[in-house]
Design an enzyme around this catalytic site. Structure first.
Site, PDB file in Angstrom:
ATOM      1  N   ASP A   1       0.861  -1.175   0.000  1.00 48.45           N
ATOM      2  CA  ASP A   1       0.000   0.000   0.000  1.00 48.45           C
ATOM      3  C   ASP A   1       0.901   1.231   0.000  1.00 48.45           C
ATOM      4  O   ASP A   1       2.121   1.121   0.091  1.00 48.45           O
ATOM      5  CB  ASP A   1      -0.965  -0.032   1.188  1.00 48.45           C
ATOM      6  CG  ASP A   1      -0.241  -0.007   2.509  1.00 48.45           C
ATOM      7  OD1 ASP A   1       0.993   0.139   2.513  1.00 48.45           O
ATOM      8  OD2 ASP A   1      -0.908  -0.147   3.554  1.00 48.45           O
TER       9      ASP A   1
ATOM     10  N   ASP B   1      -7.621  -7.509   0.143  1.00 46.77           N
ATOM     11  CA  ASP B   1      -6.704  -7.758   1.252  1.00 46.77           C
ATOM     12  C   ASP B   1      -7.463  -7.432   2.523  1.00 46.77           C
ATOM     13  O   ASP B   1      -8.351  -6.576   2.516  1.00 46.77           O
ATOM     14  CB  ASP B   1      -5.483  -6.851   1.173  1.00 46.77           C
ATOM     15  CG  ASP B   1      -5.796  -5.468   1.707  1.00 46.77           C
ATOM     16  OD1 ASP B   1      -5.506  -5.203   2.883  1.00 46.77           O
ATOM     17  OD2 ASP B   1      -6.357  -4.641   0.957  1.00 46.77           O
TER      18      ASP B   1
ATOM     19  N   CYS C   1     -11.819 -29.547   5.817  1.00 44.57           N
ATOM     20  CA  CYS C   1     -10.721 -28.644   5.463  1.00 44.57           C
ATOM     21  C   CYS C   1      -9.422 -29.413   5.259  1.00 44.57           C
ATOM     22  O   CYS C   1      -9.148 -30.369   5.975  1.00 44.57           O
ATOM     23  CB  CYS C   1     -10.556 -27.599   6.565  1.00 44.57           C
ATOM     24  SG  CYS C   1      -9.185 -26.458   6.303  1.00 44.57           S
TER      25      CYS C   1
ATOM     26  N   CYS D   1      -6.302 -28.031   5.433  1.00 43.61           N
ATOM     27  CA  CYS D   1      -5.128 -27.293   5.917  1.00 43.61           C
ATOM     28  C   CYS D   1      -4.322 -28.129   6.902  1.00 43.61           C
ATOM     29  O   CYS D   1      -4.823 -29.103   7.471  1.00 43.61           O
ATOM     30  CB  CYS D   1      -5.539 -25.967   6.562  1.00 43.61           C
ATOM     31  SG  CYS D   1      -6.095 -26.097   8.274  1.00 43.61           S
TER      32      CYS D   1
ATOM     33  N   CYS E   1      -6.015 -28.562  10.357  1.00 48.61           N
ATOM     34  CA  CYS E   1      -7.130 -29.520  10.393  1.00 48.61           C
ATOM     35  C   CYS E   1      -6.667 -30.955  10.153  1.00 48.61           C
ATOM     36  O   CYS E   1      -7.271 -31.895  10.665  1.00 48.61           O
ATOM     37  CB  CYS E   1      -8.207 -29.117   9.390  1.00 48.61           C
ATOM     38  SG  CYS E   1      -9.155 -27.684   9.970  1.00 48.61           S
TER      39      CYS E   1
ATOM     40  N   HIS F   1      -5.061 -22.074   9.512  1.00 46.88           N
ATOM     41  CA  HIS F   1      -6.424 -22.493   9.156  1.00 46.88           C
ATOM     42  C   HIS F   1      -7.199 -21.352   8.487  1.00 46.88           C
ATOM     43  O   HIS F   1      -7.829 -21.547   7.446  1.00 46.88           O
ATOM     44  CB  HIS F   1      -7.210 -23.008  10.360  1.00 46.88           C
ATOM     45  CG  HIS F   1      -8.648 -23.242  10.011  1.00 46.88           C
ATOM     46  ND1 HIS F   1      -9.059 -24.369   9.333  1.00 46.88           N
ATOM     47  CD2 HIS F   1      -9.742 -22.455  10.132  1.00 46.88           C
ATOM     48  CE1 HIS F   1     -10.343 -24.279   9.071  1.00 46.88           C
ATOM     49  NE2 HIS F   1     -10.791 -23.123   9.551  1.00 46.88           N
TER      50      HIS F   1
END
Lengths: 372, 372
Positions: free
Chosen positions: B92, B268, B306, B308, B311, B337
């Protein structure tokens, strides 16, 4: 149960290299055990521990008993599955933490009556409880409940604690013998304060109970370094050579080198992990504090000779920046480096024992460590 | 420079799927950018970001400019090497952080005169500086310095900020054009408060300057959700369809689904990372707070569907325990996660756009999300 084999002995010192076989895998000794107090070695995952080449971790019974509590651990059939660590685990008995963290209401022949440091709740832990809790945790090596004393302590205090420790060791052994499923091994803990004759008495009484391994407790509790080495030098030869010898709660890299040369096989200490979180990093060339302004522009890794993830991927400047910003990643990267350093130091000692060049190793180790 | 290609369009909504090619790799849109404020996405490594399938991260110019500072970044020839992230980076301009964190001493035609929130030191940032700093950071996508206003703000305030933003956008474009090495792309930021005619004016003025991409700034600053959608619905079609459209600082999973259907390509937000550190976890079936006592004995993963790391390896009970103990690992596992959830949500939307079933996707998404 465990099996312990000595594979090599130093002819110049009492250092020895061995193999300790547990239900969750075998361990090359001398070994350092990273401390995972609350069912996690602070800031790192089990995968990262494996990459740091950790072989066994230590977890604290007192903490796990209070939080998450045994009901939760039972849901997972033990700590291994709860925390996702598939390697060997050693648990302490809780005695030292009750002594150092909790508010003890009463120490009786029965056990410790104490209040939790978290919520003030009241608990009674007997020697039998300690064995049962550690068995529920599923640890591969469990410790007898012992009675710790502060430093300094007079002889009367040391004698009382020694007697209680021996009596409790007997009760732990009996309880352990009664548990049908003895996949774990129970270690006895030598106490006796800083009195050599009491240490000898404690060792003898425990040896009579015939444990699979022995530990020196009550060291590194505030006594001068020289006194710690003197006690270890005195006690370690008293323990049977065919059993693993564990010096609890020690120490600096220099301490480990000295104690291995005196015949110790196993160690645990919060130093690499705790100091990492305070910005102190261990290297072959001495310790550095990553917070120092001198690292601001430093594009080198913490230790150019180190093979850890942190040193392979990041600069001192980046670690300095993360630490200054109190970024969570700082604690992890520092921890990974320090654990790797400690664990590779143990491997280097083992190699020196096999080559029977432990004194050469020591000389080179001290020369480099004092260079910074 | 960047290259942007639309690959598929939803016939039922304004949603579109595209490909955005940058100097550090290509990005599939719609895309969510994890926020790495201080040169680290809090609690995770670049490798973990890759495993969460992050394609691009956002970093904050204001923070990096103050700490570690541009001298350090120059030592590393940019942020990529400093933080060990090899994928695309968007920075930014610093305008929003100066507005929200720093103490602004003066906003003049020249730029922002402000005091650091860290040490109170005084700095002047001009539009030209913003472009130069972001170029030094080595970001693939850089943003024009804009003037943000609080919500609510009156029309006069909005007009003044809009005019300044347009003028500064022109100066940013000129400076960017002068920099010999234009590997990066400069995006313009539409302002105008909550006034549709001002938003239209801002968009038109920026389009006249012909930027490689456009962003909607000044949304999600405290206005009612409906108003945010109304403004986005109004503004997004005003921007050229062949350019990427970026809605800054938004939002919840529901926000992302709505804004994609309105034609936004890039997002974002600190929400997945910040909420993770507060124990709030996003799942297909709604959000949960891992601190809740109900999870104490829960052996299931956060989201059984999930994929990930968290998980796959850990239970709700373990995450609950880590969080209650304020263990560092809690923040990391929660962050992994939540990032994985956000990034897979973007992939699911992309898939629905290719299949031209965005409305079906939306229905199913809302039905599941409200199930918890």
């Amino acid at each position: 149960m465990i099996d312990f084999n000595i594979e090599a002995k130093s002819s110049e010192t009492r250092a020895r290299a061995g193999n300790l076989i547990t239900a969750h895998g075998s361990i090359e000794t001398p070994v350092f055990m990273p401390v995972g107090t609350a069912g996690t070695v602070k800031a790192v995952t089990p995968e990262e521990l494996h990459k740091c080449r950790a072989q066994i971790i230590l977890s604290n019974t007192y903490h796990l008993y209070l939080r998450p509590g045994m009901e939760v651990i039972r849901q997972f059939s033990g700590l291994h599955s709860f925390m996702n660590w598939d390697g060997p685990i050693l648990t302490d008995s809780g005695g030292f933490q009750i002594f150092s963290l909790a508010k003890i209401s009463k120490t009786t022949q029965q056990g410790f009556d104490f209040q939790s440091h978290i919520d003030g709740s009241r608990h009674l832990i007997t020697p039998e409880d300690a064995v049962e809790i550690q068995t529920t945790l599923g640890a591969d090596i469990i410790m007898c409940l012992d009675s710790c004393i502060p430093y300094p302590a007079d002889e009367k205090t040391a004698i009382d604690a020694l007697k209680l420790t021996t009596r409790w060791a007997g009760r732990c052994k009996t309880k352990w013998g009664q548990l049908s499923d003895q996949k774990n091994a129970l270690f006895g803990i030598v106490q006796g304060g800083m009195f050599k004759h009491l240490r000898a008495q404690s060792a003898e009484e425990l040896i009579n109970l015939n444990f699979p391994g022995y530990a020196l407790g009550g060291l590194s509790v505030g006594e001068p370094k020289e006194l710690m080495f003197e006690m270890a030098d005195h006690c370690l030869p008293l323990l049977p050579d065919e059993k693993p010898k564990y010096v609890m709660g020690v120490g600096t890299p220099e301490d480990l080198v000295e104690l291995v040369s005196l015949g110790a096989d196993m160690f645990d200490c919060v130093m690499p992990t705790r100091n990492a979180r305070n910005g102190q990093l261990f290297t072959a060339h001495g310790n550095i504090n990553i917070n120092n302004a001198g690292f601001k522009y430093d594009t080198d890794p913490v230790d150019p000779g180190c093979g850890c993830y942190t040193c392979l991927k990041y600069s001192r400047a980046y670690l300095h920046h993360l630490y200054r910003c109190r970024e969570l990643l700082a604690y992890r990267l520092n921890t990974i480096h320090n654990l790797y350093y400690y664990l590779q130091l143990m491997r280097a000692m083992r190699k020196a024992i096999f080559a029977d060049k432990f004194n050469d190793f020591k000389k080179s180790f001290y020369r480099k460590r004092s260079m910074n």
